[in-house]
Structures are given as structure tokens and as C-alpha cells.
Enzyme design. Structure first.
Site, PDB file in Angstrom:
ATOM      1  N   HIS A  35       3.561   2.083   1.978  1.00  0.00           N
ATOM      2  CA  HIS A  35       4.442   1.715   0.866  1.00  0.00           C
ATOM      3  C   HIS A  35       3.612   1.431  -0.371  1.00  0.00           C
ATOM      4  O   HIS A  35       2.448   1.029  -0.271  1.00  0.00           O
ATOM      5  CB  HIS A  35       5.291   0.478   1.213  1.00  0.00           C
ATOM      6  CG  HIS A  35       4.493  -0.723   1.603  1.00  0.00           C
ATOM      7  ND1 HIS A  35       3.924  -0.878   2.846  1.00  0.00           N
ATOM      8  CD2 HIS A  35       4.157  -1.850   0.900  1.00  0.00           C
ATOM      9  CE1 HIS A  35       3.290  -2.034   2.909  1.00  0.00           C
ATOM     10  NE2 HIS A  35       3.401  -2.648   1.721  1.00  0.00           N
ATOM     11  N   HIS A  49       3.790  -0.750  -3.996  1.00  0.00           N
ATOM     12  CA  HIS A  49       4.464  -1.796  -4.763  1.00  0.00           C
ATOM     13  C   HIS A  49       4.533  -1.356  -6.223  1.00  0.00           C
ATOM     14  O   HIS A  49       3.507  -0.948  -6.790  1.00  0.00           O
ATOM     15  CB  HIS A  49       3.654  -3.101  -4.740  1.00  0.00           C
ATOM     16  CG  HIS A  49       3.494  -3.721  -3.390  1.00  0.00           C
ATOM     17  ND1 HIS A  49       4.140  -4.883  -3.022  1.00  0.00           N
ATOM     18  CD2 HIS A  49       2.741  -3.362  -2.311  1.00  0.00           C
ATOM     19  CE1 HIS A  49       3.783  -5.214  -1.781  1.00  0.00           C
ATOM     20  NE2 HIS A  49       2.930  -4.303  -1.338  1.00  0.00           N
TER      21      HIS A  49
END
Ligand code: AMP
Length: 135
Positions: free
Chosen positions: A99, A101
Site C-alpha cells: 500500500h 500512503h
């Protein structure tokens, strides 16, 4: 292997504030934000971190970052954002599903950048040589 937390969000097994989704990627608000609009952009194919994700998967993630980041930034009245992929626990990665941010940033928001370390030009040259030889 059991599904990751983010796969559970993708599968709607746990709730999230979803901002965007397509066949390859999902984006949602971080539950514990560093700044308003802090979001996570996640490939749907589960892999432990960016080094394990396919190039295609990462390309789709980057396309979504470029698509949604300006709207996130504008929506919270920010002036910029940090794009961060904590990779491996030593770097603060807690959720072992790739992932990125998106952390909106405001002028003078007080969020500190990393502290600097001492390094001489000789040390940098040696290190660069070592790395280049291995690449
Ligand atoms: P990292 O330290 O890079 O692995 O970041 C994981 C992030 O996931 C943290 O910023 C958490 O706040 C966020 N997070 C954990 N659980 C959830 C959740 N259920 N919904 C949204 N974000 C979450």
C-alpha cells in the site's frame, strides 16, 4: 494463508471509507490519519510489499495515485502531499499487503521530515560504488 486486513476491506468484510475503486486498485481513508485526507492506495492482488507486487500492479496503483491525489489535496485544502510506502517492519510497515500512503501536507503543518545523518563525500562515493556493482 488468511486474507490481509486490506483484502477484507476489498471484499467488504470490514468497513472502510472508500474513495475510489477499479478492477485493480482500491483507495480508502486511513483509519488513524497523520493529516486530514490521509489515504491508502492498495493493489487488489495481495502481495506482502512493493517488492513482491508485480510491475503491472504497481503501475495501476500509481495511475490511481495520480488520479485521486489532486482531489484529496484540494478537498482538505492542503498544498501538497507525501507519498510513502513503508516497506518491511523495520521501516514501520504494519499491514503486510502492499500500500501507498497519500498524506496531505499543509504549509507549516509541523509534520517533521526525517532527521539527517552525517555522511562524507568519500562515504557516499564508496557506498554508491558498492550498490552500482550489485545492480
Ligand atoms: P503501514 O504502517 O504502512 O503498514 O500502514 C498501515 C496503515 O493502515 C496505518 O496507517 C493504519 O492506520 C491503517 N489501517 C489499519 N487498519 C485500517 C482500517 N481498518 N481501515 C483503514 N486504515 C487502516
Amino acid at each position: 494463508m488468511s486474507d490481509s486486513l486490506f483484502t477484507k476491506i476489498i471484499n467488504r468484510e470490514i468497513p472502510a471509507d472508500i474513495l475510489y475503486e477499479n478492477d485493480y486498485v482500491i483507495a480508502f481513508l486511513d483509519i488513524n490519519p497523520n493529516s486530514p485526507g490521509h489515504s491508502l492506495v492498495v493493489p487488489k492482488v495481495e502481495a506482502e510489499d512493493i517488492l513482491s507486487s508485480s510491475d503491472e500492479s504497481l503501475l495501476e496503483v500509481m495511475k490511481v495515485v495520480k488520479k485521486i491525489a489532486p482531489t484529496i489535496v484540494e478537498s482538505v485544502g492542503a498544498q501538497g502531499f507525501n507519498l510513502i510506502a513503508n516497506t518491511k517492519p523495520a521501516a514501520g510497515q504494519v499491514v503486510m499487503h502492499t500500500h501507498f500512503h497519500i498524506i496531505p501536507r499543509f504549509e507549516n503543518d509541523g509534520l517533521k521530515h526525517w532527521p539527517h545523518i552525517e555522511s562524507t563525500s568519500e562515504q557516499r562515493a564508496d557506498l554508491a560504488k558498492q550498490i552500482v556493482e550489485k545492480l
